[in-house]
Design an enzyme around this catalytic site. Structure first.
Site, PDB file in Angstrom:
ATOM      1  N   ASP A  76       2.512  37.016  -1.189  1.00 47.59           N
ATOM      2  CA  ASP A  76       2.715  37.582   0.156  1.00 47.59           C
ATOM      3  C   ASP A  76       2.297  39.068   0.192  1.00 47.59           C
ATOM      4  O   ASP A  76       1.799  39.605  -0.804  1.00 47.59           O
ATOM      5  CB  ASP A  76       4.209  37.383   0.497  1.00 47.59           C
ATOM      6  N   HIS A  77       2.573  39.724   1.297  1.00 47.19           N
ATOM      7  CA  HIS A  77       2.190  41.128   1.536  1.00 47.19           C
ATOM      8  C   HIS A  77       2.060  41.990   0.275  1.00 47.19           C
ATOM      9  O   HIS A  77       2.999  42.086  -0.518  1.00 47.19           O
ATOM     10  CB  HIS A  77       3.255  41.816   2.402  1.00 47.19           C
TER      11      HIS A  77
ATOM     12  N   HIS B 117       2.469  35.575  10.889  1.00 47.81           N
ATOM     13  CA  HIS B 117       3.587  36.208  10.176  1.00 47.81           C
ATOM     14  C   HIS B 117       4.766  36.373  11.118  1.00 47.81           C
ATOM     15  O   HIS B 117       4.591  36.392  12.332  1.00 47.81           O
ATOM     16  CB  HIS B 117       3.171  37.587   9.640  1.00 47.81           C
TER      17      HIS B 117
ATOM     18  N   HIS C 104       8.871  40.662  11.698  1.00 51.52           N
ATOM     19  CA  HIS C 104       9.596  40.046  10.584  1.00 51.52           C
ATOM     20  C   HIS C 104      11.089  40.051  10.878  1.00 51.52           C
ATOM     21  O   HIS C 104      11.614  41.041  11.375  1.00 51.52           O
ATOM     22  CB  HIS C 104       9.365  40.824   9.277  1.00 51.52           C
TER      23      HIS C 104
ATOM     24  N   GLU D  25      10.814  43.906   6.276  1.00 55.55           N
ATOM     25  CA  GLU D  25      10.848  42.856   5.267  1.00 55.55           C
ATOM     26  C   GLU D  25      10.561  43.470   3.921  1.00 55.55           C
ATOM     27  O   GLU D  25       9.599  44.218   3.763  1.00 55.55           O
ATOM     28  CB  GLU D  25       9.809  41.766   5.574  1.00 55.55           C
TER      29      GLU D  25
ATOM     30  N   ASN E   8       4.085  31.785   8.096  1.00 51.58           N
ATOM     31  CA  ASN E   8       5.089  32.196   7.112  1.00 51.58           C
ATOM     32  C   ASN E   8       6.501  31.967   7.639  1.00 51.58           C
ATOM     33  O   ASN E   8       6.808  32.299   8.780  1.00 51.58           O
ATOM     34  CB  ASN E   8       4.923  33.685   6.792  1.00 51.58           C
TER      35      ASN E   8
END
Ligand SMILES: [Zn+2]
Length: 383
Positions: A133-134, A289, A250, A206, A311
């Protein structure tokens, strides 16, 4: 039909079925990359009859327990699944007690998660995409560590450890964002690793990245920016996707003034399609996202507009708690001491406090939530 070659990248030996279904072979390549089971590969070919549109949920995992529950859900509904680890989730997978000043725990944890999934996924019999992820600028040492692991795994097995990785330089200037993606994608493409990148900003908070104060206009990516990304990355390879901001946040909050506008994704596709001469209706692979808390209608609109991956983290975190919370509340009388419960002062409670009992309750509720995510995205019964 795409022809599978057994090399796990459908792009290497497959024939694309027709120009009217652009990107399907790439999507299958993304899915097929960790396939070891011919039966599943055969099943995947069903996806090439792509009259329906669907996306695959990417579920964040922080432990083998969470990963297994996700795989269990995918198996039950006969569908592919994406398992992903964040930088913080990776560190947790390795152990919260470890130092992580040089991303060493995040690197080790990401590798451990990937190896765990690789070890058990064949028993669940579903195709799994392993993704990270990110990764922001300051976390690039984590990214480097995973890439080194991919390269080492490739040398030994002819395929990378992970199917795909995300780079998120969306907080940096656009030129720097794209240049960094280009630099790494050049290294990833020969190994067949998919790149997900972000342009525009996902709001909320997040994993320590706090975008709650970001100006709302920056939460909506412009089509010109997406086209710049597409131009730069398509020169290197086809296996990339773009997380564009369309008001995503998020986490789950009370409704605020940031409105999710998945319809904007259609405008991005239109813009890119026109630039490409109109041959492909939806040339972009888009990623959703901050999907937790979205309505079914918003999700549907996103999928129709070319979202291939959504996600899900916050909602599955919550679901994992619910089963455990309910168990602890309902069995409270059995959880006050090792011996002695409402049935008698000498009754043992081992079958209530064994983690395989109460953690399992969280796995069940999480698994059920993963199935809902799959249903929302049309990702059911594809195998
Ligand atoms: Zn995200």
């Amino acid at each position: 039909m795409a022809k599978t070659c057994g090399h796990f990248y459908l792009n290497c030996c497959s024939t694309v079925e027709s120009a009217s279904t652009p990107g399907i072979s790439q999507l299958l390549g993304l899915l097929g990359i960790v396939l070891q089971d011919l039966h599943v590969v055969v099943g995947l070919n069903i996806l090439t009859n792509f009259s329906i549109q669907f996306a695959i949920p990417a579920i964040n995992v922080t432990s083998s327990s969470v990963a297994n529950a996700v795989l269990e859900a995918a198996r039950d509904i006969k569908s592919p699944i994406i398992i992903q680890v964040s930088q913080g989730g990776s560190a947790y997978f390795a152990g919260k007690g470890l130092a992580n000043d040089k991303q060493q725990a995040s690197i080790a944890g990401a590798k451990a998660a990937a190896l765990h999934v690789r070890a058990v996924a064949p028993l669940y019999g579903v195709p799994v995409v392993l993704h990270s992820d990110h990764c922001a600028e300051k976390l690039l040492p984590w990214f480097e560590g995973m890439l080194e692991a991919d390269e080492a795994y490739f040398k030994e097995h002819g395929e990378p450890l992970f199917s795909s990785h995300m780079l998120d330089l969306s907080e940096e200037p656009k030129e720097q964002n794209i240049a960094t993606c280009v630099k790494y994608f050049k290294r990833m493409a020969p190994l067949g690793i998919w790149l997900e990148m972000e342009i525009g900003i996902t709001g909320g908070e997040e994993d320590g990245v706090d975008n709650t104060g970001v100006d709302n206009s920056r939460l909506y990516t412009q089509p010109e920016d997406i086209w710049d990304v597409h131009t730069a990355l398509s020169a290197i390879g086809p296996n990339f996707s773009i997380a564009a901001g369309f008001g995503n946040v998020h986490g789950v909050y009370k409704p605020g003034n940031v409105k999710l506008q998945p319809g904007l994704l259609g405008k991005h596709q239109e813009y890119a399609s026109k630039k490409l001469g109109g041959k492909e209706e939806k040339p972009l692979f888009l990623v959703f996202h901050g999907g937790s808390g979205s309505s079914k209608e918003e999700i549907k609109t996103a999928v129709v507009n070319g979202v291939v991956k959504m996600n899900v983290d916050t909602d599955t975190q919550w679901a994992y708690l619910v089963g455990i919370r309910d168990f602890v509340q309902n069995k409270s009388g059995y959880l006050q001491s090792q011996v002695g419960n409402p049935e008698g002062a000498d009754k043992p409670n081992k079958k209530y406090y064994d983690p395989r009992i109460w953690v399992r309750e969280g796995e069940k509720t999480l698994s059920a939530r993963v199935k809902v995510a799959c249903e929302d995205l049309g990702n059911v019964g594809h195998l």
